[in-house]
Structures are given as structure tokens and as C-alpha cells.
Design a protein around this motif. Sequence first.
Motif, PDB file in Angstrom:
ATOM      1  N   LEU A 117       0.838  -1.247  -0.056  1.00 56.27           N
ATOM      2  CA  LEU A 117       0.238   0.035  -0.023  1.00 56.27           C
ATOM      3  C   LEU A 117       1.003   1.219  -0.117  1.00 56.27           C
ATOM      4  CD1 LEU A 117      -3.013   0.198   0.008  1.00 56.27           C
ATOM      5  CD2 LEU A 117      -2.891   0.691   2.413  1.00 56.27           C
ATOM      6  N   ARG A 118       1.377   1.659  -1.289  1.00 56.73           N
ATOM      7  CA  ARG A 118       2.318   2.834  -1.224  1.00 56.73           C
ATOM      8  C   ARG A 118       1.997   3.826  -2.394  1.00 56.73           C
ATOM      9  NH1 ARG A 118       7.064   1.699   1.373  1.00 56.73           N
ATOM     10  NH2 ARG A 118       7.411  -0.031   2.336  1.00 56.73           N
ATOM     11  N   PRO A 119       1.735   4.984  -2.046  1.00 61.73           N
ATOM     12  CA  PRO A 119       1.615   5.999  -3.042  1.00 61.73           C
ATOM     13  C   PRO A 119       2.561   6.237  -4.155  1.00 61.73           C
ATOM     14  CG  PRO A 119       2.364   7.014  -1.220  1.00 61.73           C
ATOM     15  CD  PRO A 119       2.350   5.618  -0.811  1.00 61.73           C
ATOM     16  N   PRO A 120       2.542   6.704  -5.295  1.00 65.08           N
ATOM     17  CA  PRO A 120       3.393   6.675  -6.416  1.00 65.08           C
ATOM     18  C   PRO A 120       4.267   7.950  -5.938  1.00 65.08           C
ATOM     19  CG  PRO A 120       1.386   7.491  -7.161  1.00 65.08           C
ATOM     20  CD  PRO A 120       1.035   7.006  -5.867  1.00 65.08           C
ATOM     21  N   PHE A 121       3.976   8.791  -5.073  1.00 67.67           N
ATOM     22  CA  PHE A 121       4.869  10.038  -4.665  1.00 67.67           C
ATOM     23  C   PHE A 121       4.611  10.122  -3.365  1.00 67.67           C
ATOM     24  CE2 PHE A 121       3.130  10.676  -9.174  1.00 67.67           C
ATOM     25  CZ  PHE A 121       4.143  10.941  -9.866  1.00 67.67           C
ATOM     26  N   LYS A 122       5.799  10.816  -2.698  1.00 76.40           N
ATOM     27  CA  LYS A 122       5.635  11.038  -1.212  1.00 76.40           C
ATOM     28  C   LYS A 122       4.398  11.838  -0.903  1.00 76.40           C
ATOM     29  CE  LYS A 122       9.250   8.725   0.404  1.00 76.40           C
ATOM     30  NZ  LYS A 122       9.146   7.669   1.335  1.00 76.40           N
ATOM     31  N   THR A 123       3.982  12.798  -1.593  1.00 73.84           N
ATOM     32  CA  THR A 123       2.858  13.541  -1.498  1.00 73.84           C
ATOM     33  C   THR A 123       2.245  13.854  -2.511  1.00 73.84           C
ATOM     34  OG1 THR A 123       4.066  15.023   0.435  1.00 73.84           O
ATOM     35  CG2 THR A 123       1.875  15.909  -0.447  1.00 73.84           C
ATOM     36  N   LEU A 251      -4.238   2.537  -5.265  1.00 74.22           N
ATOM     37  CA  LEU A 251      -2.851   2.238  -5.022  1.00 74.22           C
ATOM     38  C   LEU A 251      -2.203   0.955  -5.544  1.00 74.22           C
ATOM     39  CD1 LEU A 251      -2.165   4.080  -1.398  1.00 74.22           C
ATOM     40  CD2 LEU A 251      -1.973   5.176  -3.887  1.00 74.22           C
ATOM     41  N   LEU A 252      -2.895  -0.232  -5.309  1.00 67.82           N
ATOM     42  CA  LEU A 252      -2.680  -1.324  -5.742  1.00 67.82           C
ATOM     43  C   LEU A 252      -2.482  -1.592  -7.212  1.00 67.82           C
ATOM     44  CD1 LEU A 252      -4.186  -3.930  -3.156  1.00 67.82           C
ATOM     45  CD2 LEU A 252      -1.863  -3.381  -3.189  1.00 67.82           C
ATOM     46  N   PHE A 253      -3.467  -1.089  -7.979  1.00 66.95           N
ATOM     47  CA  PHE A 253      -3.584  -0.918  -9.241  1.00 66.95           C
ATOM     48  C   PHE A 253      -2.321  -0.075  -9.763  1.00 66.95           C
ATOM     49  CE2 PHE A 253      -4.824   0.862 -13.313  1.00 66.95           C
ATOM     50  CZ  PHE A 253      -5.292  -0.198 -14.002  1.00 66.95           C
ATOM     51  N   ILE A 254      -1.973   0.956  -9.287  1.00 64.35           N
ATOM     52  CA  ILE A 254      -0.828   1.718  -9.682  1.00 64.35           C
ATOM     53  C   ILE A 254       0.503   0.885  -9.528  1.00 64.35           C
ATOM     54  CG2 ILE A 254       0.388   3.870  -9.394  1.00 64.35           C
ATOM     55  CD1 ILE A 254      -2.222   5.447  -8.791  1.00 64.35           C
ATOM     56  N   ASN A 255       0.442   0.206  -8.535  1.00 61.90           N
ATOM     57  CA  ASN A 255       1.782  -0.361  -8.274  1.00 61.90           C
ATOM     58  C   ASN A 255       1.790  -1.730  -8.936  1.00 61.90           C
ATOM     59  OD1 ASN A 255       3.161   1.349  -6.431  1.00 61.90           O
ATOM     60  ND2 ASN A 255       1.639   0.455  -4.889  1.00 61.90           N
ATOM     61  N   CYS A 256       0.857  -2.267  -9.661  1.00 56.59           N
ATOM     62  CA  CYS A 256       0.834  -3.433 -10.541  1.00 56.59           C
ATOM     63  C   CYS A 256       1.119  -2.678 -11.842  1.00 56.59           C
ATOM     64  CB  CYS A 256      -0.537  -3.990 -10.602  1.00 56.59           C
ATOM     65  SG  CYS A 256      -0.999  -4.905  -9.251  1.00 56.59           S
ATOM     66  N   LYS A 257       1.086  -1.645 -12.272  1.00 62.30           N
ATOM     67  CA  LYS A 257       1.650  -1.177 -13.509  1.00 62.30           C
ATOM     68  C   LYS A 257       0.716  -1.528 -14.617  1.00 62.30           C
ATOM     69  CE  LYS A 257       5.058   1.627 -12.607  1.00 62.30           C
ATOM     70  NZ  LYS A 257       5.358   3.177 -12.784  1.00 62.30           N
ATOM     71  N   GLN A 258      -0.611  -1.909 -14.493  1.00 66.93           N
ATOM     72  CA  GLN A 258      -1.291  -2.304 -15.404  1.00 66.93           C
ATOM     73  C   GLN A 258      -2.200  -1.116 -15.877  1.00 66.93           C
ATOM     74  OE1 GLN A 258      -1.793  -6.257 -13.148  1.00 66.93           O
ATOM     75  NE2 GLN A 258      -3.290  -6.244 -14.781  1.00 66.93           N
ATOM     76  N   TYR A 259      -1.531  -0.086 -16.254  1.00 58.46           N
ATOM     77  CA  TYR A 259      -2.337   1.172 -16.573  1.00 58.46           C
ATOM     78  C   TYR A 259      -1.717   1.989 -17.855  1.00 58.46           C
ATOM     79  CZ  TYR A 259       1.121   3.738 -13.815  1.00 58.46           C
ATOM     80  OH  TYR A 259       2.128   4.112 -13.241  1.00 58.46           O
ATOM     81  N   ARG A 366      -0.008  -8.025 -16.314  1.00 51.26           N
ATOM     82  CA  ARG A 366       1.512  -7.842 -16.104  1.00 51.26           C
ATOM     83  C   ARG A 366       1.508  -7.294 -14.677  1.00 51.26           C
ATOM     84  NH1 ARG A 366       2.756  -3.021 -20.201  1.00 51.26           N
ATOM     85  NH2 ARG A 366       0.696  -2.355 -19.727  1.00 51.26           N
ATOM     86  N   GLU A 367       2.852  -7.400 -14.296  1.00 49.39           N
ATOM     87  CA  GLU A 367       2.995  -6.828 -12.770  1.00 49.39           C
ATOM     88  C   GLU A 367       4.285  -6.429 -12.394  1.00 49.39           C
ATOM     89  OE1 GLU A 367       5.084 -10.296 -14.001  1.00 49.39           O
ATOM     90  OE2 GLU A 367       2.864 -10.481 -14.025  1.00 49.39           O
ATOM     91  N   LYS A 368       4.167  -5.963 -11.640  1.00 52.82           N
ATOM     92  CA  LYS A 368       5.400  -5.242 -10.962  1.00 52.82           C
ATOM     93  C   LYS A 368       6.011  -5.969  -9.666  1.00 52.82           C
ATOM     94  CE  LYS A 368       7.036  -0.421  -8.994  1.00 52.82           C
ATOM     95  NZ  LYS A 368       6.529   0.750  -8.522  1.00 52.82           N
TER      96      LYS A 368
END
Length: 371
Positions: A117-123, A251-259, A366-368
Amino acid sequence: MDITYKLPHPVRINCSEYAELNTQAMDRLYDEVFVGLDIESCSIDYLTQTVMRSRPEIFALHRSANTTDHMAGIALSTTLYSYKFRRQDGNILTTSNVLDEVLEQTEIGDDVPVDYLRPPFKTCYIEFTEDRSSSLSVYNELTHEHILEGVYISETQIEPGTQEMERYVGSPVVDVTKSLRILDLMFTGSPLGKAHVEDDALRVQGFYIQDGMRTIKQELSRVEEKYGADADFAGDIQYLSQTLNHMAKVLLFINCKQYRDTAFNERKELRKKINSLKGLGKIRKFENKLRKTYDRVVISPVDNVVYESDVGVDHSRQVREKRTHWRKGHFRMQPYGPGASKRKILFIEPTVVGGVFAKKKSYDVREKQPV
């Protein structure tokens, strides 16, 4: 047509000259309070406590408008989310309408660790849907349900033995001998359809994460159990539960890079135009427009398939096909590596299974890998 109501919170609160001047004055005040502090290494809770300790008159102002000290502290903290966003040059991401619809039909697996559960940017600020079409709501005691508009996310990483960790000595929720990751969230509800443009709903929530292998579902359940009976949030927990769940899936979707991400740099382009202008009148006109313009990245699925009805199709082959049914999407952990000793997160899209619809879908997962 006035688009102010549809602007995301970071933009809307500065969309007039008067609002912009007020914000600048508040930012200068907070700059003085936090002089010498590394804002990036400070949680919202710590910044709030710093204001309350060094400038009690600011807290007193919020206390006069709230029934309890707790709610006054929360009201104060809501001003710090946008402050930190501005001071760290936060980014705005927007989920497409299609993506939000897909994620509503998606579940989080029981085995997905909160470490993912991690955002793509710190803020950053995530705007849910491009046109305020989210089916979820944020609750305001005065004006009740508001359409879920977005969420501020601020991530802070603190290591043992550092000056930052010393702030948490004696804290009942922090083990100062272990790494600490703080995820500060503030959900915003749109004023669309409400009394006026400042009639919004704000809901703050923090995660203090030290055991990254606890599952996301466990963490979300812990929040519900802890705050579900809180008198200050009576009737609010059902809204919080749904918005937390949706934020986690984004957040999970963004971290999977399937976008697919598409950048819209409207503010940058308008700034360039302003810099090329000579006349003061034209400059002021475009500066007013600038306040309602923002740069964003729109996130949408890579392989979205629109399923259509098969009414009128001739099934002359008389082949009995499998019963058509809807399969929910889900995030799950996939073993990989030597002896399947490692794990990575996968996103499986919601899809129609069986029947003629099945012929219209091909999986391209695809996955990250975890960092």
C-alpha cells in the motif's frame, strides 16, 4: 459555465484571488512555525502537535468552532494536508471513470500485505473520476453525504535511532526500535450539488505501519474496530470503510503498472502563454484563468474491453456454451522465483466468463515486482 465546483480540492481552495491571498498568508504563518523542520520527515500528527504547542492561539481559534479538543485538532490538521501538499510540490493523479468502475468490481485478496500500500509519490492528491461520478461518499455532519472527490496522501518513512524517531518515544502505538512508515490520508467530498463552493466534506485518517506483512484487510479492519465506536465519528465509519477500501485498490492498481497514463499539462502551458504576454490587462485575465487550471496525470486501464449484448447473433451451430457470468476482479499474491520463494502482486481484471462474451476477452496480466 462555472467549473469551480468540479475542481479538485487543492485547486478549488485557491481558485480566486481572495482565496489565494488567504492561502499564501497561512503558508507564511506555518513556514514560521515549522522553521528548521524537514517537512517531508514530519507526519501530519506531528505537525499538528507542533502548531498546538508553539502557537496555541491557532488551536484556540479551531477550538471555538468545535465541540471537543479532539475535533479541534482534526480541524487544524485538515489545513496541514494542503499546506504539506503545496510545500512538497504534490502531484495530482486522476482515475478515469472506467478505472473507477472496474475497481468497484474488484476485491483485495486476503494475502496482500500492507507493505504494497504505497503512493506513487511521497505527497500527492488522487482525484477519483474525471467528472465527479464516483458512487462513494464522504460524510459531513452539517450537509451530510458528499460525492467522493479525492484523497490527499502523504507518506513518511522514519528509521530507528534518528532524531525523527525520538519524537515517538513513549508513544503507545510506535515501537521506536523498528522502522516506521506513516501514511496520512485526507478524503475530500465534492461541494457539487451543495450550498456553495466551500461546502465540502473532509475526513482524515492515519496509518502507522511497522509490520509490513500484516494484510491490507487486517489494517482496514483494525481502523474500523478502533474508530467505529468513536463518538466524534458517529455514523461515519461506513463511509470511511468504503473510501479506504477504494483508495487501497487504486494504490495497488498503480503499483501493478497495469495502466495507461496520460499527462495533461494545462497549467504549464498556460504559464508559458502568460510569460509571452506584454499587456498587463491580458496577463491579469490569464492569471485568473490560471487559478482554475491544473496539471494532472489521468490513469486508465491498459486493456479495457466494453462488453456488448449478443442480441441478434445467430447461434446456428447449436453448440451449447457455458453459462455467462460475471467474475469480479481481484488483487492476489503470485509466487515466483527459485522454488516459488518470492511473491509479487497481480491484478486480475473483472470479466465476463462463458458464453459468447468469453470470446471477447484476452488476459494480458502484467505485474510490478516489489522494490
